[in-house]
Design a protein around this motif. Sequence first.
Motif, PDB file in Angstrom:
ATOM      1  N   LYS A  65     -19.432 -40.353 -17.912  1.00 27.95           N
ATOM      2  CA  LYS A  65     -20.397 -40.867 -18.461  1.00 27.95           C
ATOM      3  C   LYS A  65     -21.429 -42.172 -17.391  1.00 27.95           C
ATOM      4  CE  LYS A  65     -18.419 -41.665 -23.434  1.00 27.95           C
ATOM      5  NZ  LYS A  65     -18.091 -42.967 -24.206  1.00 27.95           N
ATOM      6  N   VAL A  66     -21.031 -42.817 -16.774  1.00 24.05           N
ATOM      7  CA  VAL A  66     -21.190 -43.240 -15.785  1.00 24.05           C
ATOM      8  C   VAL A  66     -21.890 -42.408 -14.935  1.00 24.05           C
ATOM      9  CG1 VAL A  66     -21.405 -45.089 -13.878  1.00 24.05           C
ATOM     10  CG2 VAL A  66     -19.388 -45.465 -15.873  1.00 24.05           C
ATOM     11  N   GLY A  67     -21.486 -41.782 -14.580  1.00 31.10           N
ATOM     12  CA  GLY A  67     -21.697 -40.385 -13.493  1.00 31.10           C
ATOM     13  C   GLY A  67     -22.986 -39.416 -14.575  1.00 31.10           C
ATOM     14  N   ARG A  68     -22.747 -39.546 -15.647  1.00 31.41           N
ATOM     15  CA  ARG A  68     -24.589 -38.666 -16.713  1.00 31.41           C
ATOM     16  C   ARG A  68     -25.060 -39.620 -16.119  1.00 31.41           C
ATOM     17  NH1 ARG A  68     -23.796 -34.534 -19.376  1.00 31.41           N
ATOM     18  NH2 ARG A  68     -21.652 -34.914 -19.630  1.00 31.41           N
ATOM     19  N   PHE A  69     -24.997 -41.091 -16.338  1.00 32.96           N
ATOM     20  CA  PHE A  69     -26.129 -41.760 -15.865  1.00 32.96           C
ATOM     21  C   PHE A  69     -27.110 -42.562 -15.248  1.00 32.96           C
ATOM     22  CE2 PHE A  69     -27.833 -46.237 -15.282  1.00 32.96           C
ATOM     23  CZ  PHE A  69     -28.932 -46.214 -16.269  1.00 32.96           C
ATOM     24  N   VAL A  70     -25.897 -41.867 -13.780  1.00 34.88           N
ATOM     25  CA  VAL A  70     -26.518 -42.225 -13.009  1.00 34.88           C
ATOM     26  C   VAL A  70     -27.479 -40.440 -12.280  1.00 34.88           C
ATOM     27  CG1 VAL A  70     -26.101 -42.188  -9.970  1.00 34.88           C
ATOM     28  CG2 VAL A  70     -24.606 -43.277 -11.830  1.00 34.88           C
ATOM     29  N   ARG A  71     -27.026 -39.612 -12.188  1.00 37.13           N
ATOM     30  CA  ARG A  71     -27.341 -38.700 -12.379  1.00 37.13           C
ATOM     31  C   ARG A  71     -28.713 -38.654 -13.079  1.00 37.13           C
ATOM     32  NH1 ARG A  71     -24.410 -32.867 -12.422  1.00 37.13           N
ATOM     33  NH2 ARG A  71     -23.049 -33.935 -11.416  1.00 37.13           N
ATOM     34  N   SER A  72     -28.885 -38.917 -14.042  1.00 39.47           N
ATOM     35  CA  SER A  72     -29.869 -38.321 -14.835  1.00 39.47           C
ATOM     36  C   SER A  72     -31.348 -39.892 -14.287  1.00 39.47           C
ATOM     37  CB  SER A  72     -29.884 -39.321 -16.567  1.00 39.47           C
ATOM     38  OG  SER A  72     -29.696 -40.381 -16.851  1.00 39.47           O
TER      39      SER A  72
ATOM     40  N   ILE B 248     -23.535 -52.604  -6.710  1.00 44.11           N
ATOM     41  CA  ILE B 248     -23.457 -51.903  -7.865  1.00 44.11           C
ATOM     42  C   ILE B 248     -22.965 -51.012  -8.361  1.00 44.11           C
ATOM     43  CG2 ILE B 248     -24.409 -52.283 -10.279  1.00 44.11           C
ATOM     44  CD1 ILE B 248     -26.077 -54.920  -9.894  1.00 44.11           C
ATOM     45  N   VAL B 249     -23.992 -49.909  -8.106  1.00 49.21           N
ATOM     46  CA  VAL B 249     -23.673 -48.236  -8.684  1.00 49.21           C
ATOM     47  C   VAL B 249     -21.851 -47.876  -7.841  1.00 49.21           C
ATOM     48  CG1 VAL B 249     -24.640 -45.954  -8.334  1.00 49.21           C
ATOM     49  CG2 VAL B 249     -26.190 -47.323  -9.268  1.00 49.21           C
ATOM     50  N   TRP B 250     -21.750 -48.471  -6.500  1.00 46.54           N
ATOM     51  CA  TRP B 250     -20.309 -48.404  -5.666  1.00 46.54           C
ATOM     52  C   TRP B 250     -19.603 -48.673  -6.484  1.00 46.54           C
ATOM     53  CZ3 TRP B 250     -17.284 -50.702  -3.319  1.00 46.54           C
ATOM     54  CH2 TRP B 250     -16.576 -50.750  -1.936  1.00 46.54           C
ATOM     55  N   VAL B 251     -19.778 -50.242  -6.777  1.00 49.57           N
ATOM     56  CA  VAL B 251     -18.578 -50.716  -7.594  1.00 49.57           C
ATOM     57  C   VAL B 251     -18.350 -50.111  -8.747  1.00 49.57           C
ATOM     58  CG1 VAL B 251     -17.824 -52.605  -8.976  1.00 49.57           C
ATOM     59  CG2 VAL B 251     -19.005 -52.503  -6.306  1.00 49.57           C
ATOM     60  N   TRP B 252     -19.699 -49.943  -9.014  1.00 54.42           N
ATOM     61  CA  TRP B 252     -19.326 -48.575 -10.872  1.00 54.42           C
ATOM     62  C   TRP B 252     -18.855 -47.751 -11.139  1.00 54.42           C
ATOM     63  CZ3 TRP B 252     -24.067 -47.480 -14.364  1.00 54.42           C
ATOM     64  CH2 TRP B 252     -23.518 -47.750 -15.778  1.00 54.42           C
ATOM     65  N   LEU B 253     -19.088 -47.230 -10.138  1.00 56.79           N
ATOM     66  CA  LEU B 253     -18.727 -44.958 -10.223  1.00 56.79           C
ATOM     67  C   LEU B 253     -17.257 -45.325  -9.295  1.00 56.79           C
ATOM     68  CD1 LEU B 253     -21.600 -43.622  -8.272  1.00 56.79           C
ATOM     69  CD2 LEU B 253     -20.573 -43.521 -10.877  1.00 56.79           C
TER      70      LEU B 253
END
Length: 202
Positions: free
Chosen positions: A83-90, A28-33
């Motif tokens: 925004k997605v990256g910020r969420f994934v990182r946080s 899911i994260v791979w597709v999202w990013l």
Amino acid sequence: MYKHFFKRLIDFTLSLIGFIVISPIFIIVWVWLTIANKGAGALFFQERPGKDEKIFKVIKFKTMTDERDASGKLLPDAERLTKVGRFVRSTSLDEIPQLINVIKGDMSLIGPRPLRTYYLPLYNKTQKRRHEVRPGITGWAQVNGRNAISWTKKFELDVYYVDNVSSLLDLKIILLTIKKVFIREGITKEGSVTTEAFNGNN
């Protein structure tokens, strides 16, 4: 015995099981990013020094685009972080691919974080001791401030870990890591997207 045998056995077993269990989240994260990064891909590979300063390629989710200005220079990190990256990182989801590094034996679940290779000439004799063990996905420095503390303090904590590796300390770090992921503490210094670079003095 734990440091030289059981730690690696536990790393491999837990990482393999963990990666299988969270593989749906990985996808899911791979597709999202992949979508959010505008063609820049969802993963990046970067050389880092491991145990005994042996170089390996760490695998992480990519949280920034490759957008450049008119002259072809990469835009500042703050502008490329989605925004997605910020969420994934946080939420520390960007660390998931490193389970592959642990399975391969490049890393451990617990240990000093693997830093950039260009820092190697800047370490003093004591700081170099952080490479006496495999680097980790999380570590003693991460649960005691992460990016919110100075480099000097980080290295002190790393060396403390090297000198005190034990199953009890690793368990404590795992529990504190889970806590900090939920409260999202110490991700970056205030006002910064990434921590300041180490220059040998800080």
